[in-house]
Motif scaffolding. Structure first.
Motif, short mmCIF file in Angstrom:
data_model
loop_
_atom_site.label_atom_id
_atom_site.label_comp_id
_atom_site.label_asym_id
_atom_site.label_seq_id
_atom_site.Cartn_x
_atom_site.Cartn_y
_atom_site.Cartn_z
N PHE A 139 0.85 -1.18 0.00
CA PHE A 139 0.00 0.00 0.00
C PHE A 139 0.89 1.24 0.00
CE2 PHE A 139 -2.08 -3.49 2.10
CZ PHE A 139 -3.34 -3.53 1.50
N SER A 140 0.61 2.20 -0.89
CA SER A 140 1.50 3.34 -1.08
C SER A 140 0.72 4.65 -1.01
CB SER A 140 2.21 3.26 -2.43
OG SER A 140 2.90 2.03 -2.57
N TYR A 141 1.41 5.67 -0.45
CA TYR A 141 0.84 7.02 -0.39
C TYR A 141 1.82 7.98 -1.08
CZ TYR A 141 -1.11 11.39 1.30
OH TYR A 141 -1.67 12.65 1.37
N LEU A 142 1.32 8.73 -2.06
CA LEU A 142 2.16 9.64 -2.84
C LEU A 142 2.46 10.90 -2.03
CD1 LEU A 142 3.45 10.22 -5.64
CD2 LEU A 142 1.29 11.33 -6.27
N VAL A 143 3.75 11.16 -1.81
CA VAL A 143 4.15 12.36 -1.06
C VAL A 143 4.73 13.44 -1.97
CG1 VAL A 143 4.50 11.13 1.10
CG2 VAL A 143 6.39 11.32 -0.52
N HIS A 144 5.19 13.05 -3.16
CA HIS A 144 5.75 14.06 -4.07
C HIS A 144 5.77 13.51 -5.49
CE1 HIS A 144 9.02 16.51 -5.99
NE2 HIS A 144 8.34 17.47 -5.39
N HIS A 145 5.46 14.38 -6.45
CA HIS A 145 5.46 13.99 -7.85
C HIS A 145 6.16 15.06 -8.66
CE1 HIS A 145 3.25 13.98 -11.92
NE2 HIS A 145 4.21 13.08 -11.96
N THR A 146 7.15 14.65 -9.47
CA THR A 146 7.85 15.55 -10.37
C THR A 146 7.45 15.21 -11.79
OG1 THR A 146 9.73 15.68 -8.86
CG2 THR A 146 10.10 16.41 -11.11
N ASP A 147 6.75 16.12 -12.46
CA ASP A 147 6.22 15.88 -13.80
C ASP A 147 7.08 16.64 -14.80
OD1 ASP A 147 4.83 15.44 -16.08
OD2 ASP A 147 2.96 16.36 -15.43
N ARG A 148 7.77 15.88 -15.64
CA ARG A 148 8.58 16.51 -16.70
C ARG A 148 8.21 15.93 -18.06
NH1 ARG A 148 14.68 15.92 -15.34
NH2 ARG A 148 14.79 17.14 -17.26
N PHE A 149 6.97 15.48 -18.19
CA PHE A 149 6.52 14.91 -19.46
C PHE A 149 5.53 15.88 -20.10
CE2 PHE A 149 4.83 11.98 -22.53
CZ PHE A 149 5.90 11.13 -22.78
N PRO A 150 5.49 15.97 -21.44
CA PRO A 150 4.53 16.88 -22.09
C PRO A 150 3.09 16.55 -21.70
CG PRO A 150 6.14 16.04 -23.67
CD PRO A 150 6.35 15.27 -22.41
N ASN A 151 2.24 17.56 -21.71
CA ASN A 151 0.85 17.38 -21.32
C ASN A 151 0.02 16.73 -22.42
OD1 ASN A 151 1.34 18.57 -18.84
ND2 ASN A 151 0.89 20.63 -19.61
N GLU A 152 0.59 16.64 -23.62
CA GLU A 152 -0.16 16.01 -24.72
C GLU A 152 0.80 15.41 -25.72
OE1 GLU A 152 -0.86 19.76 -27.72
OE2 GLU A 152 -2.28 19.51 -26.07
N ILE A 153 0.29 14.45 -26.48
CA ILE A 153 1.03 13.84 -27.58
C ILE A 153 0.27 14.13 -28.87
CG2 ILE A 153 1.76 11.67 -28.63
CD1 ILE A 153 2.28 10.56 -25.92
N ARG A 154 0.98 14.62 -29.88
CA ARG A 154 0.37 14.89 -31.19
C ARG A 154 0.76 13.77 -32.16
NH1 ARG A 154 -1.30 20.33 -32.27
NH2 ARG A 154 -1.16 21.58 -30.36
N VAL A 155 -0.24 13.09 -32.69
CA VAL A 155 -0.03 12.05 -33.68
C VAL A 155 -0.45 12.60 -35.03
CG1 VAL A 155 -0.57 9.71 -34.38
CG2 VAL A 155 -0.48 10.28 -31.95
N VAL A 156 0.53 12.74 -35.93
CA VAL A 156 0.28 13.34 -37.24
C VAL A 156 0.19 12.25 -38.29
CG1 VAL A 156 1.10 14.98 -38.98
CG2 VAL A 156 1.48 15.44 -36.53
N THR A 157 -0.91 12.20 -39.01
CA THR A 157 -1.10 11.27 -40.13
C THR A 157 -1.25 12.08 -41.42
OG1 THR A 157 -3.51 11.20 -40.04
CG2 THR A 157 -2.33 9.77 -38.51
#
Length: 228
Positions: A139-157
Motif C-alpha cells: 500500500f502506497s501514499y504519494l508524497v511528491h510527484h515531479t512531472d517533466r513529461f509533455p501534457n499532450e502527444i500529437r499524432v500526425v497522419t
C-alpha cells in the motif's frame, strides 16, 4: 487491598518468559537498493487510429526502509516493511525541439515518491543460509510527484492530426501485488545478511482528471539489508 508479592512475582516471570518467546520468533532490520520502474499507459477508449502508444520506458528508482518479521512457524512468517520508494518512468518517444530537430540524448522523466507499506507472507527453507519466497500486497501514499513529461502527444497522419491528452494529475493512493525471492545468511554474532529481488505490479489506475490514458506503476527492485 492486600499486596500479594508471590502473585505479582509469578505474573512478572510469566510476562518475561512470554516476551522472550516472542523475541525468538521475531526479527527486524533495515534495507535499501535500486529498482527499475515504468509507468504503464493504457488507452481509456478506442483511439481513432490503429496505433499502440506507450511513451514510457524503464528508468532507475530506489527504495530504502526497515522491516519487521514475525515467524509464527519454523519456516513461515509474516514480513511487514515501511519504506520510501521512488517509482515512475521516462520518455521512450523520439523527442524534437521546436524546429523539428531530433533530440536523441534528451529524456523526460516522471518521478513518484511514495511512502510504502508492503505486507507479505514469507516462506523459508534452510538453516543459517536460507532461501525465501515473498508474496503479498503493498500500500502506497504519494508524497511528491515531479512531472517533466509533455501534457499532450500529437499524432500526425497524412489526413489528420490527433491530440492525445497525457495524465497531468495523479491519485495519492496506490497499491500493488508483490512477489519476490530472497536469501539470508546468519552470521556467528546472530546478524542476518539479506538480499531479495522483488516485483511490484500496480493494480489501480492512478491517473486523475481528463486524460486519454490510464496509468499504472510497475517496478522490479533489488534490495540488500541486515537483520537483527
Amino acid at each position: 487491598m492486600i499486596f500479594n508479592f508471590k502473585q505479582y512475582f509469578v505474573t512478572a516471570i510469566f510476562l518475561v518468559l512470554s516476551f522472550a518467546v516472542i523475541a525468538q520468533k521475531t526479527n527486524y532490520g533495515i534495507y535499501a537498493g535500486p529498482s527499475f520502474t515504468k509507468l504503464r499507459l493504457e488507452p481509456r477508449y478506442a483511439l481513432p487510429i490503429d496505433v499502440n502508444i506507450d511513451p514510457y520506458t524503464f528508468k532507475t528508482g530506489f527504495t530504502a526502509g526497515g522491516y519487521f518479521t514475525w515467524n509464527f512457524a519454523e519456516n513461515v512468517g509474516l514480513r511487514t516493511e515501511f519504506n520510501f520508494d521512488r517509482k515512475g518512468g521516462k520518455s521512450g518517444l523520439p523527442l524534437s525541439d521546436g524546429n523539428g530537430n531530433p533530440l536523441p540524448d534528451y529524456s523526460i522523466k516522471d518521478n513518484f515518491d511514495y511512502l510504502q507499506l508492503p505486507i507479505m507472507l514469507q516462506l523459508s527453507a534452510g538453516g543459517d543460509f536460507k532461501m525465501h519466497i515473498h508474496i503479498g500486497y503493498a500500500f502506497s501514499y504519494l508524497v511528491h510527484h515531479t512531472d517533466r513529461f509533455p501534457n499532450e502527444i500529437r499524432v500526425v497522419t497524412p489526413t489528420q492530426t490527433i491530440i492525445l491528452l497525457m495524465p497531468e494529475a495523479y491519485k495519492n493512493i496506490d497499491h500493488s501485488l508483490v512477489a519476490g525471492i530472497g536469501m539470508s545468511y546468519k552470521t556467528a554474532d546472530g546478524m542476518q545478511l539479506q538480499a531479495a529481488l522483488r516485483a511490484f505490479n500496480g493494480r489501480p489506475n492512478i491517473s486523475d482528471g481528463d486524460s486519454a490514458f490510464e496509468a499504472r506503476n510497475l517496478a522490479i527492485g533489488l534490495i540488500v539489508g541486515v537483520g537483527f
